[in-house]
Design an enzyme around this catalytic site. Structure first.
Site, PDB file in Angstrom:
ATOM      1  N   ASP A  44       0.784  -1.221   0.000  1.00 28.16           N
ATOM      2  CA  ASP A  44       0.000   0.000   0.000  1.00 28.16           C
ATOM      3  C   ASP A  44       0.828   1.288   0.000  1.00 28.16           C
ATOM      4  O   ASP A  44       0.295   2.381   0.161  1.00 28.16           O
ATOM      5  CB  ASP A  44      -0.958   0.014   1.207  1.00 28.16           C
ATOM      6  CG  ASP A  44      -2.275   0.668   0.833  1.00 28.16           C
ATOM      7  OD1 ASP A  44      -2.596   0.675  -0.367  1.00 28.16           O
ATOM      8  OD2 ASP A  44      -2.947   1.183   1.731  1.00 28.16           O
ATOM      9  N   GLU A  48      35.722   5.975 -15.751  1.00 24.12           N
ATOM     10  CA  GLU A  48      35.740   5.566 -14.351  1.00 24.12           C
ATOM     11  C   GLU A  48      36.535   4.294 -14.082  1.00 24.12           C
ATOM     12  O   GLU A  48      35.989   3.284 -13.632  1.00 24.12           O
ATOM     13  CB  GLU A  48      34.311   5.387 -13.849  1.00 24.12           C
ATOM     14  CG  GLU A  48      33.411   4.530 -14.727  1.00 24.12           C
ATOM     15  CD  GLU A  48      32.020   4.334 -14.102  1.00 24.12           C
ATOM     16  OE1 GLU A  48      31.952   3.932 -12.935  1.00 24.12           O
ATOM     17  OE2 GLU A  48      31.022   4.587 -14.790  1.00 24.12           O
ATOM     18  N   HIS A  71      35.102  -4.144 -14.111  1.00 16.87           N
ATOM     19  CA  HIS A  71      34.030  -3.451 -14.835  1.00 16.87           C
ATOM     20  C   HIS A  71      34.599  -2.663 -16.026  1.00 16.87           C
ATOM     21  O   HIS A  71      35.813  -2.558 -16.189  1.00 16.87           O
ATOM     22  CB  HIS A  71      33.221  -2.541 -13.894  1.00 16.87           C
ATOM     23  CG  HIS A  71      34.018  -1.474 -13.206  1.00 16.87           C
ATOM     24  ND1 HIS A  71      34.401  -0.311 -13.820  1.00 16.87           N
ATOM     25  CD2 HIS A  71      34.483  -1.380 -11.924  1.00 16.87           C
ATOM     26  CE1 HIS A  71      35.055   0.454 -12.957  1.00 16.87           C
ATOM     27  NE2 HIS A  71      35.130  -0.177 -11.802  1.00 16.87           N
ATOM     28  N   GLU A 116      35.851   8.762 -11.091  1.00 17.02           N
ATOM     29  CA  GLU A 116      34.873   8.833 -12.184  1.00 17.02           C
ATOM     30  C   GLU A 116      34.497  10.276 -12.487  1.00 17.02           C
ATOM     31  O   GLU A 116      34.102  11.028 -11.594  1.00 17.02           O
ATOM     32  CB  GLU A 116      33.607   8.065 -11.776  1.00 17.02           C
ATOM     33  CG  GLU A 116      32.474   8.190 -12.782  1.00 17.02           C
ATOM     34  CD  GLU A 116      31.271   7.298 -12.453  1.00 17.02           C
ATOM     35  OE1 GLU A 116      31.051   7.008 -11.257  1.00 17.02           O
ATOM     36  OE2 GLU A 116      30.566   6.911 -13.393  1.00 17.02           O
ATOM     37  N   TYR A 163      40.440  -2.659  -7.285  1.00 21.55           N
ATOM     38  CA  TYR A 163      39.797  -3.155  -6.059  1.00 21.55           C
ATOM     39  C   TYR A 163      40.576  -4.379  -5.592  1.00 21.55           C
ATOM     40  O   TYR A 163      40.625  -5.388  -6.293  1.00 21.55           O
ATOM     41  CB  TYR A 163      38.333  -3.531  -6.346  1.00 21.55           C
ATOM     42  CG  TYR A 163      37.627  -2.437  -7.136  1.00 21.55           C
ATOM     43  CD1 TYR A 163      37.048  -1.338  -6.480  1.00 21.55           C
ATOM     44  CD2 TYR A 163      37.598  -2.471  -8.534  1.00 21.55           C
ATOM     45  CE1 TYR A 163      36.449  -0.325  -7.219  1.00 21.55           C
ATOM     46  CE2 TYR A 163      36.996  -1.459  -9.265  1.00 21.55           C
ATOM     47  CZ  TYR A 163      36.428  -0.392  -8.608  1.00 21.55           C
ATOM     48  OH  TYR A 163      35.841   0.616  -9.333  1.00 21.55           O
ATOM     49  N   ASP A 207      30.554   7.292  -4.587  1.00 17.82           N
ATOM     50  CA  ASP A 207      30.022   7.301  -5.954  1.00 17.82           C
ATOM     51  C   ASP A 207      28.594   7.820  -5.845  1.00 17.82           C
ATOM     52  O   ASP A 207      27.702   7.110  -5.371  1.00 17.82           O
ATOM     53  CB  ASP A 207      30.072   5.877  -6.526  1.00 17.82           C
ATOM     54  CG  ASP A 207      29.624   5.804  -7.981  1.00 17.82           C
ATOM     55  OD1 ASP A 207      29.039   6.793  -8.485  1.00 17.82           O
ATOM     56  OD2 ASP A 207      29.844   4.754  -8.607  1.00 17.82           O
ATOM     57  N   ARG A 261      38.270   4.120  -7.042  1.00 17.35           N
ATOM     58  CA  ARG A 261      37.679   4.424  -8.358  1.00 17.35           C
ATOM     59  C   ARG A 261      37.649   5.945  -8.482  1.00 17.35           C
ATOM     60  O   ARG A 261      37.411   6.650  -7.487  1.00 17.35           O
ATOM     61  CB  ARG A 261      36.264   3.841  -8.483  1.00 17.35           C
ATOM     62  CG  ARG A 261      35.584   4.191  -9.804  1.00 17.35           C
ATOM     63  CD  ARG A 261      34.340   3.334 -10.115  1.00 17.35           C
ATOM     64  NE  ARG A 261      33.220   3.522  -9.218  1.00 17.35           N
ATOM     65  CZ  ARG A 261      32.869   2.682  -8.255  1.00 17.35           C
ATOM     66  NH1 ARG A 261      33.579   1.583  -8.040  1.00 17.35           N
ATOM     67  NH2 ARG A 261      31.839   2.928  -7.484  1.00 17.35           N
ATOM     68  N   HIS A 277      28.812  -2.210  -5.824  1.00 13.37           N
ATOM     69  CA  HIS A 277      27.508  -1.591  -5.592  1.00 13.37           C
ATOM     70  C   HIS A 277      27.149  -1.589  -4.108  1.00 13.37           C
ATOM     71  O   HIS A 277      26.030  -1.909  -3.720  1.00 13.37           O
ATOM     72  CB  HIS A 277      26.416  -2.286  -6.425  1.00 13.37           C
ATOM     73  CG  HIS A 277      26.560  -1.997  -7.883  1.00 13.37           C
ATOM     74  ND1 HIS A 277      25.859  -2.646  -8.860  1.00 13.37           N
ATOM     75  CD2 HIS A 277      27.351  -1.101  -8.537  1.00 13.37           C
ATOM     76  CE1 HIS A 277      26.210  -2.183 -10.044  1.00 13.37           C
ATOM     77  NE2 HIS A 277      27.113  -1.246  -9.873  1.00 13.37           N
TER      78      HIS A 277
END
Ligand code: GLY
Ligand code: MN
Ligand code: MN
Length: 439
Positions: free
Chosen positions: A37, A382, A347, A412, A386, A257, A410, A240
């Site tokens: 809801d 980017e 990546h 970017e 790691y 990030d 990283r 992530h």
């Protein structure tokens, strides 16, 4: 500055010029996503928005360039003051016609009845099969009806063609107005990162930094472009990471990030810096290596260059550095070819940026030909390294000494391809070694 009616018209014209006798159908985001809801925030479908500027759910646009009168038809939620009390303002049928330049507007509940009028003389349907299976099935049912009629009529849509390959190349090259919107989102994201740099101290929790960043976005009327990543210590090795619940310790690297969204146009920035102490020797070595990879990759952003060159350049710098450090061993070419660097760098070096954070448009034409950069492309650059505590070196590669473990870096930036080279839209945030040590 936003996108004006003339630009939306130009976009539709450029698209419909390409579809000839086809009819294109784009759905907006569904009415609402409910979770016990509670409604999630509405986010318009980017293709639908690109062509219409209409920012309401539960709508459909039909583009039928071959139709005598109605080349641009909107189906929208009709005015309903009682429902609007609960779910918010609706433009409604009458106002939509005048505000959005449509040839005709109908209430959405007339879609099934009216759609055949716009399909019957089309030679194909341009439609991207989306996540809404019920809507996909609706379009297929309409198509099936015409296929069954085909022997008698000898006309009607004989195919459904994915609209992406026709529409997305248009979205890939940004107009002046679009560039301005990304530029604005980039400026505010840069301000947020600078605020985070100020605010970060040992003892502060990651979510407090997140709050400062997102406060900056919201205070400019902007939203997050994606869940902000505020990753301290070894959390920086999780690409992530979104828990953002650890207390930052002295000497940690902090990888942030975070980017924001302005009229749906996005920015996407990552910075990594040390908190409460200068970089350790190992942190500094890895930081310098990633920075060098990023600067060299950015130097390849210019018209006429392959998109792929950017990633390849970053990989070459990173692999060269990791070999020098003894973190990789063996033949440079072979490591690159066999992607033995992947435990450190898993990546790609970037993506298109625009109405979507990972924006529309291809990167490769098949195996061989990479997309060639043109003025108006906007992309992120980017690279990262790691060294997770759980890193598993590739076959025949050395074990990683403990002192390297837990380092994640990283960097970017958002980069616009210009006539002569490129412009870094996010250059308001520092990234030099000296400025990235928050002592
Ligand atoms: N923050 C998402 C990305 O960098 O692609
Ligand atoms: Mn990105
Ligand atoms: Mn990012």
């Amino acid at each position: 500055m936003t996108i004006d009616a003339a630009e939306y018209r130009r976009r539709r014209d450029r698209f419909t010029d390409k579809i000839g006798k086809g009819t294109a159908i784009f759905a907006s985001a569904p009415l609402s996503v409910m979770h016990h809801d509670v409604e999630y925030p509405f986010r318009q479908e980017s293709d639908f928005f690109y062509l219409t500027g209409f920012d309401e759910p539960g709508a459909v646009v039909v583009l039928a360039p071959h139709h005598e009168e109605h080349k641009f038809v909107l189906f929208v939620q009709p005015k309903d003051l009682e429902k609007e009390t609960w779910t918010g303002y609706r433009t409604g049928v009458e106002k939509a016609k005048e505000q959005y330049d449509a040839d005709e507007v109908f209430p959405i509940n007339e879609l099934n009845e009216k759609l055949p009028e716009y399909l019957k003389n089309a030679d194909r349907i341009y439609y991207h099969l989306g996540r809404d299976e019920a809507f996909n099935n609706k379009i297929v049912r309409h198509w099936k009806h015409f296929i069954q009629q085909y022997p008698k009529r000898g006309k009607g849509p004989i195919a459904i063609e994915d609209s992406n390959p026709t529409l997305h190349p248009l979205r890939q090259i940004k107009s002046e107005a679009e560039i301005e919107l990304v530029r604005k989102a980039a400026k505010v994201a840069a301000e947020a990162h600078n605020r985070a740099l100020e605010f970060a101290k040992p003892g502060v929790c990651e979510y407090q930094i997140q709050a400062e960043i997102e406060y900056t976005f919201k205070s400019h009327g902007m939203d997050i472009a994606y869940p902000s990543i505020v990753a301290s210590g070894e959390n920086a090795c999780i690409l992530h990471y979104v828990e953002n619940n650890r207390q930052i310790q002295q000497g940690d690297l902090l990888l942030i990030d975070a980017g924001c969204s302005y009229h749906y146009y996005n920015s996407d920035i990552t910075r990594t810096f040390s908190v409460g102490a200068p970089f350790s020797k190992e942190q500094q070595i890895i930081y310098e290596l990633v920075l060098e990879a990023q600067l060299q990759a950015i130097s390849q952003v210019k018209p006429g260059n392959d998109y792929k060159t950017i990633h390849d350049t970053a990989v070459c710098v990173l692999v060269g550095g990791l070999l020098d450090l003894g973190l990789l061993k063996g033949d440079f070419e072979q490591i690159v070819e066999e992607e033995k660097y992947k435990p450190f760098y898993m990546h790609r070096t970037g993506h298109w940026l625009g109405l979507d954070v990972h924006d529309a448009g291809i990167y490769q034409h098949g195996e061989e030909q990479s997309v060639i950069l043109e003025p108006g492309h906007i992309l992120t650059v980017e690279p990262g390294i790691y060294i997770s505590p759980h890193i598993k070196p590739a076959e025949e590669q050395p074990e990683i000494p403990d002192r390297w473990h837990g380092i994640g870096v990283r960097i970017e930036d958002d980069v616009l391809v210009t006539q002569n080279g490129c412009e870094v839209l996010t250059s308001d945030v520092p990234k030099s070694v000296a400025e990235m040590q928050k002592i």
